[in-house]
Design a protein around this motif. Structure first.
Motif, PDB file in Angstrom:
ATOM      1  N   ASN A   1      51.960  41.102 -32.725  1.00  0.00           N
ATOM      2  CA  ASN A   1      51.358  42.173 -31.927  1.00  0.00           C
ATOM      3  C   ASN A   1      50.062  42.682 -32.547  1.00  0.00           C
ATOM      4  OD1 ASN A   1      52.354  43.518 -34.115  1.00  0.00           O
ATOM      5  ND2 ASN A   1      53.367  45.141 -32.930  1.00  0.00           N
ATOM      6  N   LYS A   2      49.627  42.035 -33.637  1.00  0.00           N
ATOM      7  CA  LYS A   2      48.336  42.346 -34.250  1.00  0.00           C
ATOM      8  C   LYS A   2      47.632  41.038 -34.611  1.00  0.00           C
ATOM      9  CE  LYS A   2      49.412  46.805 -36.392  1.00  0.00           C
ATOM     10  NZ  LYS A   2      49.407  47.581 -37.670  1.00  0.00           N
ATOM     11  N   ILE A   3      46.380  40.890 -34.184  1.00  0.00           N
ATOM     12  CA  ILE A   3      45.614  39.691 -34.523  1.00  0.00           C
ATOM     13  C   ILE A   3      44.174  40.072 -34.851  1.00  0.00           C
ATOM     14  CG2 ILE A   3      47.000  38.133 -33.090  1.00  0.00           C
ATOM     15  CD1 ILE A   3      44.658  38.161 -31.100  1.00  0.00           C
ATOM     16  N   THR A   4      43.483  39.166 -35.524  1.00  0.00           N
ATOM     17  CA  THR A   4      42.052  39.331 -35.821  1.00  0.00           C
ATOM     18  C   THR A   4      41.299  38.131 -35.262  1.00  0.00           C
ATOM     19  OG1 THR A   4      42.522  40.534 -37.865  1.00  0.00           O
ATOM     20  CG2 THR A   4      40.313  39.603 -37.623  1.00  0.00           C
ATOM     21  N   ILE A   5      40.295  38.409 -34.445  1.00  0.00           N
ATOM     22  CA  ILE A   5      39.437  37.358 -33.891  1.00  0.00           C
ATOM     23  C   ILE A   5      38.136  37.334 -34.687  1.00  0.00           C
ATOM     24  CG2 ILE A   5      38.100  36.598 -31.883  1.00  0.00           C
ATOM     25  CD1 ILE A   5      40.184  37.918 -30.116  1.00  0.00           C
TER      26      ILE A   5
ATOM     27  N   ASP B   1      48.190  33.270 -29.119  1.00  0.00           N
ATOM     28  CA  ASP B   1      48.763  34.540 -28.675  1.00  0.00           C
ATOM     29  C   ASP B   1      48.249  34.940 -27.290  1.00  0.00           C
ATOM     30  OD1 ASP B   1      50.306  35.250 -31.130  1.00  0.00           O
ATOM     31  OD2 ASP B   1      48.292  35.268 -32.002  1.00  0.00           O
ATOM     32  N   ASN B   2      47.668  33.935 -26.572  1.00  0.00           N
ATOM     33  CA  ASN B   2      47.221  34.121 -25.194  1.00  0.00           C
ATOM     34  C   ASN B   2      46.140  35.193 -25.051  1.00  0.00           C
ATOM     35  OD1 ASN B   2      47.432  33.088 -22.572  1.00  0.00           O
ATOM     36  ND2 ASN B   2      48.649  34.846 -21.910  1.00  0.00           N
ATOM     37  N   VAL B   3      45.294  35.287 -26.055  1.00  0.00           N
ATOM     38  CA  VAL B   3      44.155  36.207 -25.987  1.00  0.00           C
ATOM     39  C   VAL B   3      43.026  35.528 -25.220  1.00  0.00           C
ATOM     40  CG1 VAL B   3      42.461  37.526 -27.298  1.00  0.00           C
ATOM     41  CG2 VAL B   3      44.794  37.286 -28.155  1.00  0.00           C
ATOM     42  N   LYS B   4      42.554  36.215 -24.191  1.00  0.00           N
ATOM     43  CA  LYS B   4      41.562  35.634 -23.283  1.00  0.00           C
ATOM     44  C   LYS B   4      40.184  36.221 -23.598  1.00  0.00           C
ATOM     45  CE  LYS B   4      41.441  34.444 -18.349  1.00  0.00           C
ATOM     46  NZ  LYS B   4      42.003  34.793 -17.017  1.00  0.00           N
TER      47      LYS B   4
ATOM     48  N   LEU C   1      33.990  39.553 -15.297  1.00  0.00           N
ATOM     49  CA  LEU C   1      34.868  39.050 -16.359  1.00  0.00           C
ATOM     50  C   LEU C   1      36.048  40.000 -16.577  1.00  0.00           C
ATOM     51  CD1 LEU C   1      32.217  37.764 -18.911  1.00  0.00           C
ATOM     52  CD2 LEU C   1      33.935  36.360 -17.779  1.00  0.00           C
ATOM     53  N   ARG C   2      35.770  41.293 -16.544  1.00  0.00           N
ATOM     54  CA  ARG C   2      36.817  42.284 -16.764  1.00  0.00           C
ATOM     55  C   ARG C   2      37.822  42.316 -15.600  1.00  0.00           C
ATOM     56  NH1 ARG C   2      37.550  43.886 -21.909  1.00  0.00           N
ATOM     57  NH2 ARG C   2      35.663  44.678 -22.870  1.00  0.00           N
ATOM     58  N   ASN C   3      37.303  42.427 -14.381  1.00  0.00           N
ATOM     59  CA  ASN C   3      38.148  42.725 -13.231  1.00  0.00           C
ATOM     60  C   ASN C   3      38.714  41.488 -12.547  1.00  0.00           C
ATOM     61  OD1 ASN C   3      37.496  45.453 -13.668  1.00  0.00           O
ATOM     62  ND2 ASN C   3      35.666  45.275 -12.388  1.00  0.00           N
ATOM     63  N   GLU C   4      37.940  40.416 -12.511  1.00  0.00           N
ATOM     64  CA  GLU C   4      38.394  39.211 -11.803  1.00  0.00           C
ATOM     65  C   GLU C   4      39.035  38.202 -12.757  1.00  0.00           C
ATOM     66  OE1 GLU C   4      38.301  39.161  -8.525  1.00  0.00           O
ATOM     67  OE2 GLU C   4      37.273  41.107  -8.527  1.00  0.00           O
ATOM     68  N   GLU C   5      38.393  37.973 -13.895  1.00  0.00           N
ATOM     69  CA  GLU C   5      38.938  37.004 -14.851  1.00  0.00           C
ATOM     70  C   GLU C   5      39.973  37.628 -15.786  1.00  0.00           C
ATOM     71  OE1 GLU C   5      38.627  33.947 -14.694  1.00  0.00           O
ATOM     72  OE2 GLU C   5      36.665  33.353 -13.926  1.00  0.00           O
ATOM     73  N   LYS C   6      40.015  38.968 -15.806  1.00  0.00           N
ATOM     74  CA  LYS C   6      41.017  39.696 -16.601  1.00  0.00           C
ATOM     75  C   LYS C   6      40.974  39.318 -18.087  1.00  0.00           C
ATOM     76  CE  LYS C   6      42.752  41.427 -12.762  1.00  0.00           C
ATOM     77  NZ  LYS C   6      42.500  42.845 -12.389  1.00  0.00           N
ATOM     78  N   VAL C   7      39.773  39.224 -18.627  1.00  0.00           N
ATOM     79  CA  VAL C   7      39.659  38.862 -20.043  1.00  0.00           C
ATOM     80  C   VAL C   7      40.018  40.058 -20.920  1.00  0.00           C
ATOM     81  CG1 VAL C   7      37.898  37.114 -19.581  1.00  0.00           C
ATOM     82  CG2 VAL C   7      37.206  39.441 -20.180  1.00  0.00           C
ATOM     83  N   ASP C   8      40.441  39.763 -22.147  1.00  0.00           N
ATOM     84  CA  ASP C   8      40.758  40.810 -23.119  1.00  0.00           C
ATOM     85  C   ASP C   8      39.526  41.236 -23.912  1.00  0.00           C
ATOM     86  OD1 ASP C   8      43.753  40.864 -22.806  1.00  0.00           O
ATOM     87  OD2 ASP C   8      43.497  38.768 -23.394  1.00  0.00           O
ATOM     88  N   VAL C   9      38.597  40.307 -24.085  1.00  0.00           N
ATOM     89  CA  VAL C   9      37.397  40.545 -24.887  1.00  0.00           C
ATOM     90  C   VAL C   9      36.188  40.025 -24.127  1.00  0.00           C
ATOM     91  CG1 VAL C   9      36.185  39.978 -27.027  1.00  0.00           C
ATOM     92  CG2 VAL C   9      38.661  40.368 -27.066  1.00  0.00           C
ATOM     93  N   VAL C  10      35.107  40.814 -24.098  1.00  0.00           N
ATOM     94  CA  VAL C  10      33.854  40.371 -23.489  1.00  0.00           C
ATOM     95  C   VAL C  10      32.786  40.245 -24.577  1.00  0.00           C
ATOM     96  CG1 VAL C  10      31.945  40.941 -21.944  1.00  0.00           C
ATOM     97  CG2 VAL C  10      34.300  41.333 -21.205  1.00  0.00           C
ATOM     98  N   ILE C  11      32.336  39.012 -24.771  1.00  0.00           N
ATOM     99  CA  ILE C  11      31.219  38.725 -25.675  1.00  0.00           C
ATOM    100  C   ILE C  11      30.004  38.402 -24.810  1.00  0.00           C
ATOM    101  CG2 ILE C  11      30.326  37.195 -27.468  1.00  0.00           C
ATOM    102  CD1 ILE C  11      33.296  36.507 -28.111  1.00  0.00           C
TER     103      ILE C  11
END
Length: 527
Positions: A3-7, A144-147, A186-196
């Motif tokens: 439940n904790k990760i570092t990217i 961990d399925n982080v998008k 990216l936020r609303n349609e692709e439902k990503v967790d992180v935006v770069i």
């Protein structure tokens, strides 16, 4: 599942064709290039390969004799830059302004041969208004399925510099406008967790105070992106060749310099909150290459064939110089007429069949021309793949351009001639100081900016501000690059599509012996 990760987001930018740790002017060792960065990246990946994103931020396929040789002399096979990037495992690359320098054929082949997507959301097809290169963004799903969504943006100032033939089917949308469209998507349609957002552009304002640090032309809009576009977690930047880390409006920012001198690293600390990941912390750092950084032997092996051919080509003798065209003091070269600059201007005038020309000493590392001239001499001095244009300009335009060049010098302190910080900080811009042939002029650095040209004549007569003159210059300057707005949208009398370095080499090859001459048509003075 944790439940904790570092990217870790790893960034290269403005590599400018540097793979091996050498200076092509003399083949001395230099701590630059992808070979050493590859070693650092492997070290980073060894700790946690599953949570790493590797991105190049543009200006990769142009900048060294190696890339010039591939693009202009022998483009059989895959571009060595692309071969190395494929091996290194890049997740994405963003188009930089210098990607267009060698034309669409070289660029399109590089994209086709890449095992990673090239991104630019704001470079559009002129007719359809759709992203020209197909991919405005890419998504990487980590362990961990982080998008993670990666949006590419490119400075929209390119039409002010680039050869129009290289970008004739393209339009360049404002980067802020493009980001306001795609970040919410990216936020609303692709439902990503992180935006770069990876932006081949830099900052127009001080990161802490918000005060403007340069002319607000739209070339660099990093600060505006952080302030006006909601939803960006990380802004990767480049183009300005600065070393930057920090935050603006809680957006982590980074810029890793140029030529592969450093790797950018942004870390995001995420925690699982019910059904989604939340960023609970951020950090950024620059990992600099040094003498102890060993080059990756696999990168050297991948480059070996093209490198050997490039070195043989560079050492080809093409002619002789009678007299002195060497550079011992770059500042002195810019204070009075000299043989090297006069030679380049003479070649430009001969090719264009006009009698007024300007050019620059692009870098303080330019060695000048040795008595036995090789291709290494040519490309070490004329380091950009510029072409030539002949513009029709007025005498007033000429005076304004000379005043812009005259601002290269700081106000005279009564002792030493010094360079204006605007041309050295945060990155050297010696290429924005022009020296002219075919006219006679004096720059008085004791005078205020804008009033420094104290003598300006053509064939012994004062320049007529209303009269039109034909002047040959490189395509970057002809488009107004370097804040030479007086040249923008002027009539192009002639477009000469061959690279200037090729024109210089051909000129020497045809004549075999070149005499160094100085006619003393200009100088810098002070009271």
């Amino acid at each position: 599942m944790s439940n904790k990760i570092t990217i870790s987001i790893l960034l290269t930018s403005d590599i400018h064709g540097n793979i091996l740790p050498i200076n092509y002017g003399n083949n001395d060792k230099s701590n630059v290039g992808l070979a050493q960065l590859s070693t650092i990246i492997q070290q980073q990946k060894s700790s946690d390969r599953n949570h790493i994103v590797l991105i190049d931020n543009g200006d990769i396929i142009q900048g060294t004799p190696l890339t010039y040789f591939y693009a202009r002399v022998c483009n059989i096979g895959i571009n060595p830059m692309i071969s190395v990037m494929n091996y290194m495992g890049f997740d994405a690359a963003v188009l930089g302004n210098h990607e267009f320098n060698y034309g669409q054929a070289v660029l399109q082949k590089s994209i086709k041969d890449s095992k990673f997507p090239w991104l630019s959301a704001n470079i559009l097809h002129k007719e359809t208004k759709l992203p020209y290169y197909g991919k405005p963004y890419t998504i990487k799903i980590l362990a961990d399925n982080v998008k993670v969504g990666i949006l590419g943006l490119t400075t929209d100032y390119i039409p002010n510099w680039e050869n129009p033939n290289h970008i004739k089917d393209l339009s360049f949308e404002n980067v802020v406008k493009a980001a306001k469209k795609w970040v919410p998507f990216l936020r609303n349609e692709e439902k990503v967790d992180v935006v770069i957002v990876s932006y081949h552009g830099g900052f127009e304002r001080d990161l802490e105070t918000g005060e403007t640090t340069e002319h607000l032309t739209g070339e660099n809009q990093g600060y505006q992106l952080c302030q006006e576009v909601e939803g960006i977690d990380v802004l990767l930047t480049g183009h300005q060749h600065r070393f930057l880390t920090g935050k603006v409006n809680n957006v982590s920012i980074i810029q890793p310099g140029d030529k592969g001198q450093a790797l950018g690293k942004v870390q995001l600390f995420l925690e699982k909150q019910i059904d989604k990941w939340e960023i609970v912390g951020k950090s950024s750092e620059l990992i600099k290459v040094d003498e102890l950084t060993e080059p990756d032997p696999k990168v050297i092996e991948l480059t070996k064939t093209f490198e050997e051919k490039t070195q043989a080509w560079l050492d080809q003798p093409i002619g002789k110089i009678q007299g002195d065209m060497l550079i011992n003091n770059p500042l002195e070269i810019r204070t009075k007429d000299n043989a090297l600059i006069e030679f380049i201007n003479k070649v430009q005038m001969d090719i264009a069949k006009v009698d007024i020309s300007n050019t620059a000493l692009f870098s303080d590392q330019s060695p000048g021309l040795h008595s036995d001239v090789t291709m290494r001499d040519i490309v070490s001095n004329y380091i950009y793949p510029n072409t030539l244009k002949v513009l029709k300009i007025t005498g007033k335009d000429m005076k304004d351009a000379l005043e812009r060049s005259a601002s290269y010098f700081a106000p005279y302190n009564g002792k030493d001639i010094e360079v204006n910080l605007e041309f050295t900080t945060p990155k050297p811009q010696h290429y924005n100081y022009d020296m002219w042939e075919g006219i006679e002029y004096e720059i008085n650095i004791s005078r205020p900016f804008g009033e420094r040209i104290v003598r300006l004549t053509y064939k012994g007569e004062p320049i007529d501000f209303d009269k039109e003159y034909h002047v040959v210059m490189n395509n970057y300057r002809a488009g107004g690059g370097g804040d030479y707005a007086m040249f923008q949208n002027k009539e192009v009398v002639q477009d000469i599509p061959l690279d200037v370095s090729e024109l210089l080499a051909n000129y020497i090859l045809e004549r075999k012996v070149i005499e160094a001459t100085v006619n003393h048509n200009w100088k810098v003075v002070h009271d």
